[in-house]
Design a protein around this motif. Structure first.
Motif, PDB file in Angstrom:
ATOM      1  N   UNK A 164      -7.991 -41.410  41.611  1.00 18.73           N
ATOM      2  CA  UNK A 164      -8.347 -41.716  42.913  1.00 18.73           C
ATOM      3  C   UNK A 164      -8.566 -40.729  43.446  1.00 18.73           C
ATOM      4  N   UNK A 165      -9.343 -39.821  43.404  1.00 12.68           N
ATOM      5  CA  UNK A 165     -10.052 -38.558  44.217  1.00 12.68           C
ATOM      6  C   UNK A 165      -9.204 -36.947  44.076  1.00 12.68           C
ATOM      7  N   UNK A 166      -8.567 -37.394  42.121  1.00 16.76           N
ATOM      8  CA  UNK A 166      -7.529 -36.281  41.789  1.00 16.76           C
ATOM      9  C   UNK A 166      -9.596 -35.114  41.589  1.00 16.76           C
ATOM     10  N   UNK A 167      -8.516 -33.860  42.246  1.00 19.54           N
ATOM     11  CA  UNK A 167      -9.948 -32.783  41.973  1.00 19.54           C
ATOM     12  C   UNK A 167      -8.729 -31.469  41.278  1.00 19.54           C
ATOM     13  N   UNK A 168      -9.010 -30.507  40.633  1.00 13.39           N
ATOM     14  CA  UNK A 168      -8.915 -28.840  39.748  1.00 13.39           C
ATOM     15  C   UNK A 168      -7.973 -28.553  41.279  1.00 13.39           C
ATOM     16  N   UNK A 169      -8.739 -29.060  42.697  1.00 15.01           N
ATOM     17  CA  UNK A 169      -7.432 -28.311  43.438  1.00 15.01           C
ATOM     18  C   UNK A 169      -6.269 -28.891  43.969  1.00 15.01           C
ATOM     19  N   UNK A 170      -6.166 -30.414  43.864  1.00 15.71           N
ATOM     20  CA  UNK A 170      -5.231 -30.924  44.370  1.00 15.71           C
ATOM     21  C   UNK A 170      -4.186 -31.525  43.258  1.00 15.71           C
ATOM     22  N   UNK A 171      -4.911 -31.614  42.668  1.00 12.31           N
ATOM     23  CA  UNK A 171      -4.070 -31.972  41.189  1.00 12.31           C
ATOM     24  C   UNK A 171      -2.564 -31.849  41.101  1.00 12.31           C
ATOM     25  N   UNK A 172      -2.035 -30.373  41.913  1.00 14.35           N
ATOM     26  CA  UNK A 172      -1.570 -29.833  41.711  1.00 14.35           C
ATOM     27  C   UNK A 172      -0.339 -30.242  42.376  1.00 14.35           C
ATOM     28  N   UNK A 193     -23.006 -35.633  40.469  1.00 13.95           N
ATOM     29  CA  UNK A 193     -22.813 -36.921  39.803  1.00 13.95           C
ATOM     30  C   UNK A 193     -23.119 -36.493  38.258  1.00 13.95           C
ATOM     31  N   UNK A 194     -22.868 -35.464  38.019  1.00 14.46           N
ATOM     32  CA  UNK A 194     -22.534 -35.078  35.997  1.00 14.46           C
ATOM     33  C   UNK A 194     -21.444 -34.380  35.660  1.00 14.46           C
ATOM     34  N   UNK A 195     -20.421 -34.364  34.868  1.00 15.87           N
ATOM     35  CA  UNK A 195     -19.917 -34.107  34.109  1.00 15.87           C
ATOM     36  C   UNK A 195     -19.563 -32.102  34.080  1.00 15.87           C
ATOM     37  N   UNK A 196     -18.514 -32.038  34.863  1.00 20.22           N
ATOM     38  CA  UNK A 196     -18.891 -30.131  34.668  1.00 20.22           C
ATOM     39  C   UNK A 196     -17.296 -29.588  34.016  1.00 20.22           C
ATOM     40  N   UNK A 197     -18.382 -29.056  33.094  1.00 21.13           N
ATOM     41  CA  UNK A 197     -17.126 -28.233  31.810  1.00 21.13           C
ATOM     42  C   UNK A 197     -16.533 -27.455  32.522  1.00 21.13           C
ATOM     43  N   UNK A 198     -16.590 -26.721  33.534  1.00 19.84           N
ATOM     44  CA  UNK A 198     -15.440 -25.568  34.410  1.00 19.84           C
ATOM     45  C   UNK A 198     -15.299 -26.867  35.005  1.00 19.84           C
ATOM     46  N   UNK A 199     -15.469 -27.462  35.729  1.00 23.15           N
ATOM     47  CA  UNK A 199     -14.087 -28.348  36.303  1.00 23.15           C
ATOM     48  C   UNK A 199     -13.124 -28.565  35.337  1.00 23.15           C
ATOM     49  N   UNK A 200     -13.263 -29.928  34.048  1.00 26.10           N
ATOM     50  CA  UNK A 200     -13.078 -29.829  33.654  1.00 26.10           C
ATOM     51  C   UNK A 200     -11.319 -29.086  33.232  1.00 26.10           C
ATOM     52  N   UNK A 201     -12.298 -27.617  31.923  1.00 27.42           N
ATOM     53  CA  UNK A 201     -11.209 -27.078  32.370  1.00 27.42           C
ATOM     54  C   UNK A 201     -10.094 -25.985  33.412  1.00 27.42           C
ATOM     55  N   UNK A 202     -10.921 -26.188  34.751  1.00 26.72           N
ATOM     56  CA  UNK A 202     -10.088 -26.001  35.681  1.00 26.72           C
ATOM     57  C   UNK A 202      -8.763 -26.801  35.946  1.00 26.72           C
ATOM     58  N   UNK A 203      -8.981 -27.846  35.819  1.00 27.27           N
ATOM     59  CA  UNK A 203      -8.494 -29.636  36.191  1.00 27.27           C
ATOM     60  C   UNK A 203      -7.107 -28.516  35.069  1.00 27.27           C
ATOM     61  N   UNK A 204      -7.347 -29.102  33.595  1.00 24.96           N
ATOM     62  CA  UNK A 204      -6.841 -29.206  32.351  1.00 24.96           C
ATOM     63  C   UNK A 204      -5.519 -28.388  32.518  1.00 24.96           C
ATOM     64  N   UNK A 205      -6.805 -26.134  32.970  1.00 23.33           N
ATOM     65  CA  UNK A 205      -5.580 -25.629  33.184  1.00 23.33           C
ATOM     66  C   UNK A 205      -4.869 -25.556  34.548  1.00 23.33           C
ATOM     67  N   UNK A 206      -4.784 -26.604  35.575  1.00 20.67           N
ATOM     68  CA  UNK A 206      -4.043 -26.589  36.631  1.00 20.67           C
ATOM     69  C   UNK A 206      -2.929 -27.343  36.521  1.00 20.67           C
TER      70      UNK A 206
END
Length: 210
Positions: A164-172, A193-206
């Protein structure tokens, strides 16, 4: 936060995103079969997306159903054998038999849409390894892009994936506040509306700090 936190990326519709998830050692990938979701895929696309499923390091596969007929759910599950079947509490279709069947098999991944503080977690199917706790939006089985008040679940002891609403910015912040078993993200790693590889990478890193 840490390497043990599980990550599920849901609503994947293309092979390049699956490759990114695999390379980043994402734990679960979700394919959305719900007819009323913008992330829905047709059954015909499943073989293409899962063509490398038996190769080393491929994430576990989750099929998400919401507002699907029980017959269609069972047909697709029997044909493609996902690792987990994600069903949503409050599904408008009469899926009780499917829910109970996979609950007994142990491959049900139930999703509960949180609208109030959970005081009694015994209804969260404690015999299953983990559940999803997601935000509620009428007529949506997930992927709303909205958080719910995290304090509603801060006392939950059993393992859960926070959605629910998780992003690379708020996940930590979410991980620090709740220390969940893992996270489940769809819209939070998308651009237009499309999966963004850079956002996926940022999420995993965070999440993992690597």
């Amino acid at each position: 936060m840490g390497t043990e936190t599980k990550i599920k990326i849901c609503g994947i519709k293309d092979l390049p995103t699956i490759k990114v998830c695999r390379d980043l050692k994402v734990d679960y990938i979700g394919l959305n079969l719900s007819p009323n979701s913008p992330r829905s895929i047709s059954e015909d696309l499943i073989p293409e997306l899962l063509q490398d499923r038996n190769s080393p390091g491929f994430p576990q596969v989750v099929f998400l159903f919401y507002d699907n007929s029980p017959i269609d759910i069972q047909k697709i599950v029997l044909k493609y054998k996902p690792d987990l079947i994600q069903l949503v509490e409050g599904d408008p279709k009469p899926i009780a038999d499917v829910w109970n069947h996979h609950s007994k098999l142990g491959n049900l991944l139930p999703s509960f849409r949180i609208q109030e503080r959970i005081e009694d977690e015994t209804y969260l199917l404690p015999h299953l390894p983990f559940v999803i706790l997601d935000s509620f939006k009428k007529d949506f089985g997930g992927g709303t892009g909205h958080t719910f008040p995290w304090e509603y679940v801060e006392n939950i002891k059993r393992p859960f994936l926070l959605a629910g609403g998780l992003t690379p910015e708020n996940v930590q912040q979410a991980l620090s506040q709740l220390n969940p078993f893992g996270i489940d993200v769809a819209s939070g790693v998308e651009t237009d509306g499309k999966k963004d590889p850079n956002k996926i990478k940022a999420l995993v890193k965070n999440v993992r700090g690597t």
